[in-house]
Design a protein around this motif. Structure first.
Motif, short mmCIF file in Angstrom:
data_model
loop_
_atom_site.label_atom_id
_atom_site.label_comp_id
_atom_site.label_asym_id
_atom_site.label_seq_id
_atom_site.Cartn_x
_atom_site.Cartn_y
_atom_site.Cartn_z
N LEU A 97 -4.60 -8.17 8.64
CA LEU A 97 -4.37 -6.82 9.22
C LEU A 97 -2.70 -6.94 9.72
CD1 LEU A 97 -4.88 -3.94 9.69
CD2 LEU A 97 -5.99 -4.77 11.90
N GLN A 98 -2.67 -7.92 10.55
CA GLN A 98 -1.11 -8.00 10.99
C GLN A 98 -0.11 -8.11 10.04
OE1 GLN A 98 0.01 -11.31 13.27
NE2 GLN A 98 0.90 -9.89 15.11
N THR A 99 -0.58 -9.09 9.23
CA THR A 99 0.56 -9.25 7.98
C THR A 99 0.74 -7.80 7.16
OG1 THR A 99 -0.18 -11.43 7.97
CG2 THR A 99 0.83 -10.68 6.01
N ALA A 100 -0.50 -7.18 7.10
CA ALA A 100 -0.17 -5.89 6.11
C ALA A 100 0.64 -5.14 6.82
CB ALA A 100 -1.63 -5.56 5.85
N ALA A 119 -3.96 6.64 12.02
CA ALA A 119 -5.40 6.11 11.81
C ALA A 119 -5.67 5.74 10.43
CB ALA A 119 -6.46 6.92 12.31
N GLY A 120 -5.27 6.93 9.51
CA GLY A 120 -5.56 6.63 7.98
C GLY A 120 -4.67 5.45 7.32
N ALA A 121 -3.49 5.50 7.76
CA ALA A 121 -2.67 4.00 7.22
C ALA A 121 -3.49 2.86 7.55
CB ALA A 121 -1.30 4.14 7.89
N LEU A 122 -3.91 2.71 8.86
CA LEU A 122 -4.62 1.69 9.24
C LEU A 122 -5.91 1.48 8.38
CD1 LEU A 122 -4.52 -0.39 11.68
CD2 LEU A 122 -5.64 1.10 12.95
N ALA A 123 -6.49 2.53 8.02
CA ALA A 123 -7.96 2.53 7.29
C ALA A 123 -7.36 1.85 5.71
CB ALA A 123 -8.29 3.88 6.98
N GLU A 124 -6.30 2.33 5.40
CA GLU A 124 -6.19 1.94 3.90
C GLU A 124 -5.75 0.67 4.16
OE1 GLU A 124 -3.54 5.31 2.64
OE2 GLU A 124 -2.38 3.73 1.21
N LEU A 125 -4.79 0.00 5.05
CA LEU A 125 -4.47 -1.20 4.98
C LEU A 125 -5.62 -2.25 5.29
CD1 LEU A 125 -1.09 -1.20 7.27
CD2 LEU A 125 -1.53 -1.17 4.61
N ILE A 126 -6.37 -1.92 5.98
CA ILE A 126 -7.64 -2.63 6.05
C ILE A 126 -8.44 -2.85 4.74
CG2 ILE A 126 -10.04 -2.69 7.12
CD1 ILE A 126 -8.70 -1.56 9.80
N ALA A 138 0.77 -1.11 -0.02
CA ALA A 138 -0.27 -0.10 0.09
C ALA A 138 1.01 1.13 0.13
CB ALA A 138 -1.03 0.09 1.19
N VAL A 139 0.46 2.38 -0.61
CA VAL A 139 1.01 3.44 -0.54
C VAL A 139 0.42 4.15 0.75
CG1 VAL A 139 1.79 5.82 -1.73
CG2 VAL A 139 1.61 3.80 -2.93
N LEU A 140 1.12 4.58 1.80
CA LEU A 140 0.62 5.09 2.80
C LEU A 140 0.33 6.31 2.88
CD1 LEU A 140 2.45 2.95 5.73
CD2 LEU A 140 0.03 2.60 4.90
N PRO A 141 -0.49 7.18 3.51
CA PRO A 141 -0.91 8.62 3.12
C PRO A 141 0.54 9.45 3.14
CG PRO A 141 -1.65 8.05 5.22
CD PRO A 141 -1.29 6.67 4.72
N ASN A 142 0.65 10.12 2.04
CA ASN A 142 1.50 11.12 2.10
C ASN A 142 1.29 12.64 1.95
OD1 ASN A 142 1.34 10.70 -0.54
ND2 ASN A 142 3.37 10.03 -1.01
N ARG A 143 0.07 12.35 1.36
CA ARG A 143 -0.69 13.95 0.76
C ARG A 143 -1.81 14.08 1.58
NH1 ARG A 143 2.28 17.37 0.40
NH2 ARG A 143 0.36 18.57 -0.63
N GLU A 144 -2.56 12.79 1.71
CA GLU A 144 -4.12 12.92 2.12
C GLU A 144 -4.36 11.71 2.77
OE1 GLU A 144 -6.58 14.93 -0.73
OE2 GLU A 144 -8.65 14.18 0.47
N SER A 145 -4.86 11.66 3.91
CA SER A 145 -5.53 10.48 4.30
C SER A 145 -7.00 10.35 4.23
CB SER A 145 -5.07 10.05 5.95
OG SER A 145 -5.40 10.97 6.65
N GLN A 146 -7.62 9.15 4.28
CA GLN A 146 -9.14 9.06 3.84
C GLN A 146 -10.01 8.58 5.17
OE1 GLN A 146 -8.38 7.35 -0.07
NE2 GLN A 146 -10.10 8.91 -0.71
N LEU A 147 -11.34 8.61 5.00
CA LEU A 147 -11.92 8.02 6.14
C LEU A 147 -12.18 6.32 5.36
CD1 LEU A 147 -14.87 10.62 6.40
CD2 LEU A 147 -12.55 10.46 7.62
N LEU A 148 -12.65 5.62 6.48
CA LEU A 148 -12.82 4.26 5.98
C LEU A 148 -14.38 4.07 6.58
CD1 LEU A 148 -12.55 1.23 4.91
CD2 LEU A 148 -11.50 0.78 7.22
#
Ligand code: NAD
Length: 489
Positions: free
Chosen positions: A77-80, A192-199, A2-12
């Motif tokens: 999730l743990q693996t991600a 938290a946004g990174a977590l959202a993205e990985l999930i 995944a490309v973790l947020p570097n400009r904008e994180s989102q909601l899940l």
């Protein structure tokens, strides 16, 4: 990857990464004051949709009873998280100002490892207990007690250890069969946004099971305490906010789980290695700029050796200059925000007003004109009655208090509205045990033992909270108990 947020994180929300209806807000690097980028800014409507999605996922799917699916999703999730560990580390250092050395422990890697504790617990848990046949009131009956998920959990978290606290709620809550809406602190939306993205991109969590809603507005999180569709609020933060959460939750008699503030005592008994103990107390109080709820911030030492103790603590804290959290040698990074720095400075000013003196530190470091840094500070000359000794400062500030023996040390430790943690140092482990038994706190460190671990319960007595996070107790917080009696004919 995944490309973790570097400009904008989102909601899940409901299984999808979406923008916030309130647009975006900035997240900044507390060590440099630079804007890192932006995060989705959720409104009350976004929160309403997230709660609705969690409600539907709980009521209309088999999530709560499909243990195999839950365990699989948590392990994915743990693996991600592990696959993206280095990106997460850089993000955490940048957004939280967390010293790099702490990211290999409680700040990042340990909570990721601990996700297996939640998955393993769900897998091996005895969901039903057979109490057997009996004849209550003369009626032949077979009795069972079963544990079930509570329902929709609203999780509200602070910024100081975002991954640890987000995962210590998400893991057990989901493992136990709940669905969840996480509302992280406004200061650390990217964690938290990174977590959202990985999930969203690397797991099979069904839509609505886990929702992550970042917002610059504390009021958006407050909706979780009020909303009748939410069955339980799991909150970590200050005692003042915890009180507001509990008050709001009372209207719908929600289950409330609170991990709150602390003003923990480090007791040095008169047979201990004074210099070693006080040096450790100084190190602990400086870690992550003192931004840990269970950090021992009152050093309670034998009166006859008070000056020596102050000197030993100051030698350590004075040497731990606040520094760049990127540097692997840094122990004390910045505090999270200008507001927090000014709050800590206010307490340092108060220490002087109250008659205290600084054995080291006392303000902002002269060599840093950017970043929210505060010098590790030892305050001497105050008693436990001072506000500086009673109130949570949440900065690298250690107040040294004199005691007149073990009974007095225990009295001082317990003379606090808080009851989160405590430390006892003594050459005699049995004596240390006797003192530990008298402390009204949820965790005790004796002679340097580490209580923080995924299989150990963590939480506080008194105004430090209600309930326990992690361990079996932390899993069971997220369950209801149902007693079933079947007539035996
Ligand atoms: P805080 O109480 O200001 O905020 C915590 C969270 O609550 C944030 O997400 C915030 O947006 C939200 N919030 C604010 N007002 C709210 C309301 N009325 N209703 C619902 N949510 C609301 O705490 P903080 O400054 O972010 O964190 C520092 C505090 O957290 C310290 O007091 C520290 O001791 C405590 N803490 C406790 C533990 C623990 O496990 N006991 C762990 C870490 C931090």
């Amino acid at each position: 990857m995944a490309v973790l947020p570097n400009r904008e994180s989102q909601l899940l929300i409901d299984g999808k990464l979406v923008a916030g209806s309130g647009g975006t807000y900035t997240t900044i690097n507390p060590a440099t004051e630079e804007v890192l980028g932006v995060a989705a800014d959720a409104t009350a409507e976004d929160m309403g949709r997230a709660i609705e999605a969690a409600r539907r996922a709980f009521d209309d799917t088999d999530w709560s009873t499909n243990t195999e699916l839950r365990v699989r999703c948590l392990r994915q999730l743990q693996t991600a998280l592990k696959d993206n560990l280095e990106e997460l580390r850089e993000l955490t250092i940048a957004e939280v100002g967390a010293p790099r050395m702490l990211t290999s422990g409680g700040q990042l890697e340990t909570p990721i490892e601990d996700l297996s504790v939640a998955a393993d617990t769900a897998e091996n848990y005895q969901w039903a207990t057979d109490l057997g046949y009996a004849t209550p009131q003369g009626i032949p009956t077979n009795r069972r007690v079963v544990r079930e998920a509570v329902g929709v959990v609203g999780a509200i978290t602070p910024w100081n250890f975002p991954h640890q606290i987000n995962l210590a709620k998400i893991g057990p809550a989901l493992a136990a069969g709940n669905t969840l809406v996480l509302k992280p602190a406004p200061d650390t939306p990217w964690c938290a946004g990174a977590l959202a993205e990985l999930i969203a991109e690397h797991t099979d969590f069904p839509p609505g099971v886990v929702n992550i809603v970042t917002s610059s507005d504390h009021g958006v999180g407050a909706l979780l305490s009020e909303d009748p569709r939410v069955d339980m609020v799991s909150f970590t933060g200050s005692t003042a906010t915890g009180r507001a959460v509990m008050t709001a939750a009372a209207a719908t008699i929600k289950k409330v789980f609170l991990e709150l503030g602390g003003k923990s005592a480090f007791l040095v008994l008169d047979d201990a290695d004074l210099a070693g103990a006080c040096s450790m107390a100084g190190f602990t109080a400086s870690m992550h700029a003192g931004q840990g709820c269970a950090i021992t911030t009152r050093l309670v030492v034998p009166r006859a050796r008070y000056d020596e103790a102050v000197e030993a603590a100051a030698a350590t804290m004075g040497s731990l200059k606040p520094g760049d959290p990127n540097d692997p040698r840094t122990v004390c990074g910045p505090v999270i925000s200008a507001r927090q720095r000014d709050r800590v400075q206010g307490y340092l000013d108060l220490a002087v007003t109250e008659g205290g003196r600084f054995a080291c530190g006392g303000g902002r470091p002269a060599d840093r004109d950017k970043g929210f840094f505060i010098e590790p500070t030892v305050v001497a000359g105050l008693t436990n009655d001072a506000r500086v000794a009673r109130e949570e400062i949440f900065g690298p500030v250690l107040t040294v208090i004199a005691h007149d023996g073990d009974d007095d040390a225990v009295r001082i430790a317990n003379d606090s509205p808080y009851g989160l943690s405590g430390t006892v140092f003594s050459a005699d482990p049995e004596r240390a045990d006797r003192v530990a038994a008298r402390l009204r706190v949820g965790t005790v460190n004796i002679n340097g033992g580490i209580w923080y671990s995924g299989d150990m319960p963590f939480g506080g007595y008194k105004q430090s909270g209600i309930g326990r996070e992690m361990g079996l107790a932390g899993f069971e917080e997220y369950t209801e108990i149902k007693a079933i009696a079947t007539a035996a004919n």
